[in-house]
Design a protein around this motif. Structure first.
Motif, mmCIF file in Angstrom:
data_model
loop_
_atom_site.group_PDB
_atom_site.id
_atom_site.type_symbol
_atom_site.label_atom_id
_atom_site.label_comp_id
_atom_site.label_asym_id
_atom_site.label_seq_id
_atom_site.Cartn_x
_atom_site.Cartn_y
_atom_site.Cartn_z
ATOM 1 N N LYS A 40 0.802 -1.219 0.000
ATOM 2 C CA LYS A 40 0.000 0.000 0.000
ATOM 3 C C LYS A 40 0.843 1.281 0.000
ATOM 4 N N ASN A 188 -12.015 2.714 6.017
ATOM 5 C CA ASN A 188 -13.330 2.673 5.367
ATOM 6 C C ASN A 188 -14.355 2.256 6.430
ATOM 7 N N SER A 225 -13.507 6.784 3.807
ATOM 8 C CA SER A 225 -13.781 6.717 2.368
ATOM 9 C C SER A 225 -14.895 5.712 2.121
ATOM 10 N N LEU A 226 -15.770 6.063 1.193
ATOM 11 C CA LEU A 226 -16.983 5.273 0.948
ATOM 12 C C LEU A 226 -17.085 4.861 -0.514
ATOM 13 N N GLY A 227 -15.966 4.538 -1.134
ATOM 14 C CA GLY A 227 -15.976 4.104 -2.526
ATOM 15 C C GLY A 227 -16.638 5.123 -3.433
ATOM 16 N N GLY A 230 -17.988 8.570 -2.208
ATOM 17 C CA GLY A 230 -17.140 9.663 -1.741
ATOM 18 C C GLY A 230 -16.586 9.427 -0.359
ATOM 19 N N ILE A 247 -18.277 7.880 -12.378
ATOM 20 C CA ILE A 247 -17.224 7.742 -13.387
ATOM 21 C C ILE A 247 -17.122 6.299 -13.862
ATOM 22 N N VAL A 249 -15.365 3.196 -13.972
ATOM 23 C CA VAL A 249 -14.295 2.588 -13.193
ATOM 24 C C VAL A 249 -13.605 1.493 -14.005
ATOM 25 N N GLY A 254 -6.492 0.041 -4.963
ATOM 26 C CA GLY A 254 -5.499 1.071 -4.656
ATOM 27 C C GLY A 254 -6.083 2.476 -4.576
ATOM 28 N N GLY A 256 -7.910 3.711 -2.213
ATOM 29 C CA GLY A 256 -7.692 4.199 -0.855
ATOM 30 C C GLY A 256 -6.267 4.747 -0.712
ATOM 31 N N MET A 285 -10.469 9.019 -7.132
ATOM 32 C CA MET A 285 -11.222 8.838 -8.381
ATOM 33 C C MET A 285 -10.300 8.546 -9.557
HETATM 34 P P1 ATP Z 1 -8.674 0.114 -1.373
HETATM 35 O O1 ATP Z 1 -8.532 -0.719 -0.137
HETATM 36 O O2 ATP Z 1 -9.092 -0.643 -2.615
HETATM 37 O O3 ATP Z 1 -7.517 0.993 -1.652
HETATM 38 P P2 ATP Z 1 -10.532 1.733 0.215
HETATM 39 O O4 ATP Z 1 -11.712 0.941 0.685
HETATM 40 O O5 ATP Z 1 -9.483 2.073 1.163
HETATM 41 O O6 ATP Z 1 -9.934 1.082 -1.117
HETATM 42 P P3 ATP Z 1 -12.384 3.403 -1.206
HETATM 43 O O7 ATP Z 1 -13.330 4.039 -0.262
HETATM 44 O O8 ATP Z 1 -12.874 2.257 -2.011
HETATM 45 O O9 ATP Z 1 -11.049 3.086 -0.425
HETATM 46 O O10 ATP Z 1 -11.874 4.496 -2.256
HETATM 47 C C1 ATP Z 1 -11.178 5.667 -1.899
HETATM 48 C C2 ATP Z 1 -11.645 6.817 -2.753
HETATM 49 O O11 ATP Z 1 -11.465 6.512 -4.149
HETATM 50 C C3 ATP Z 1 -13.118 7.147 -2.618
HETATM 51 O O12 ATP Z 1 -13.372 7.994 -1.516
HETATM 52 C C4 ATP Z 1 -13.403 7.809 -3.969
HETATM 53 O O13 ATP Z 1 -12.909 9.133 -3.987
HETATM 54 C C5 ATP Z 1 -12.551 6.978 -4.930
HETATM 55 N N1 ATP Z 1 -13.328 5.839 -5.442
HETATM 56 C C6 ATP Z 1 -13.276 4.553 -5.037
HETATM 57 N N2 ATP Z 1 -14.146 3.774 -5.723
HETATM 58 C C7 ATP Z 1 -14.767 4.583 -6.589
HETATM 59 C C8 ATP Z 1 -15.786 4.410 -7.595
HETATM 60 N N3 ATP Z 1 -16.328 3.211 -7.820
HETATM 61 N N4 ATP Z 1 -16.166 5.502 -8.302
HETATM 62 C C9 ATP Z 1 -15.621 6.699 -8.066
HETATM 63 N N5 ATP Z 1 -14.666 6.943 -7.141
HETATM 64 C C10 ATP Z 1 -14.244 5.912 -6.405
#
Ligand code: ATP
Length: 314
Positions: A40, A188, A225-227, A230, A247, A249, A254, A256, A285
């Motif tokens: 990471k 998350n 972070s909520l995928g 936002g 968007i 995807v 990665g 996060g 994003m």
């Molecule tokens: P990972 O462990 O895969 O790195 P995470 O769970 O730590 O992910 P996420 O919340 O999935 O983190 O993503 C971090 C940020 O990336 C989100 O807050 C958003 O800005 C962007 N993002 C993630 N998934 C998407 C999506 N499907 N569409 C748009 N933006 C996304």
């Protein structure tokens, strides 16, 4: 300019094996192998480099796998300052097969000792000259104490260097229980639920937990972070809801880490609070739009930055 130190304690060579069909108990021949420097914190380092933020990748590395990781960093001109260990770093294998299925084989990595830990803390302390911000990402290798991140946070905090911690489970919990807290955490929703050992059903509950649980007291930034939804952000006692556009995807892995890179880069340049949050969302994003993990196209930054919206909550 000062640099950001991006720490990965258990880096890997990430190997991708694409296969039409994975045949169990049989020979599978792989023609298109890709091998990248993984972990990471290395994703964080790569995205920072793409943002033109000065960065130094750090952590522990060993053996020929460790050498391979250093070579990959050298090829892309990313500075590094790892502590060498006398064991091999790990390989992590992802088999991409049968129509988008992904089967992963993740090595645990080296088993480290108390001596390694003491040496690493010295190494870390000596790495802080010329550093503006530290990021710590991922899990700890076996053998190291659950307090290691907390100790690193204390060392950096005494030097007034903010630490962004993106970890989970016990190392995160211990780090939130000490006098010197991380400057920012980016769990998350699932990781928050795990941390408080209770399910979180909705937004209202999530906000309630962040506002009242003493673990989060004294942490300047909590970025949940909520995928695609936002993020929910707590900055001291204020709450913000960040939303992002829909968007296409390509690969969300990665995101996060990419968010952490954006946050770190904005914090390092003394950006205001709104800019810090929006930058983190933008880099998250941008990562989802690329095939490569921990990779962004910085040319698209301004266009997507404008599309992030922010609302202050009560
Ligand atoms: P990972 O462990 O895969 O790195 P995470 O769970 O730590 O992910 P996420 O919340 O999935 O983190 O993503 C971090 C940020 O990336 C989100 O807050 C958003 O800005 C962007 N993002 C993630 N998934 C998407 C999506 N499907 N569409 C748009 N933006 C996304």
């Amino acid at each position: 300019a000062k640099s950001i130190l991006a720490v990965t304690m258990n880096p890997s060579v990430d190997i991708s094996y694409p296969l039409e069909r994975l045949q169990l108990n049989s020979v599978n021949r792989v023609t298109e192998v890709t091998k990248t420097a993984g972990g990471k914190g290395l994703n964080v380092a790569r995205v920072l480099h793409q943002l033109n933020s000065p960065v130094v990748a750090s952590g522990v590395l060993g053996g020929t796998i460790g050498q391979f990781i250093q070579k990959k960093l050298d090829e892309t001109n990313i500075k590094h300052n790892f502590m060498p260990i006398d064991q091999e770093s790990r390989n992590c294998i992802a088999i991409l097969h049968d129509d988008m299925q992904q089967t992963e084989l993740l090595e645990t990595g080296p088993l480290l000792t108390d001596k390694d830990e003491a040496n690493y803390l010295k190494h870390f302390k000596n790495s802080l000259d010329g550093i503006s911000v530290v990021t710590i990402s991922g899990s700890l290798p076996k053998g190291l104490s659950m307090e290691l991140y907390a100790k690193m946070i204390e060392i950096a905090s005494i030097k007034e260097i903010p630490v962004l911690l993106d970890s989970s489970g016990e190392p995160l919990k211990v780090s939130l229980s000490r006098k010197h807290k991380p400057f920012l955490i980016k769990p998350n929703q699932e990781e928050i639920a795990q941390l408080i050992a209770k399910p979180i059903n909705d937004f209202v509950e999530l906000q309630e937990v962040l506002a009242t649980n003493p673990l989060f007291e004294g942490v300047e930034w909590v970025v949940i972070s909520l995928g695609a939804d936002g993020a929910l952000v707590k900055h001291n006692t204020e709450f913000f809801r960040l939303t992002i556009p829909k968007i296409d995807v390509v690969n969300p892995v990665g995101s996060g880490d990419s968010t952490v890179a954006g946050l770190a880069s904005a914090i390092a340049t003394g950006a205001d609070n709104v800019e810090v949050m929006k930058t983190g969302m933008t880099t998250g994003m941008l990562n989802t739009m690329e095939k490569k993990t921990g990779f962004i196209n910085n040319d698209l930054f301004n266009e997507y930055y404008k599309k992030v919206t922010l609302k202050k909550l009560n």
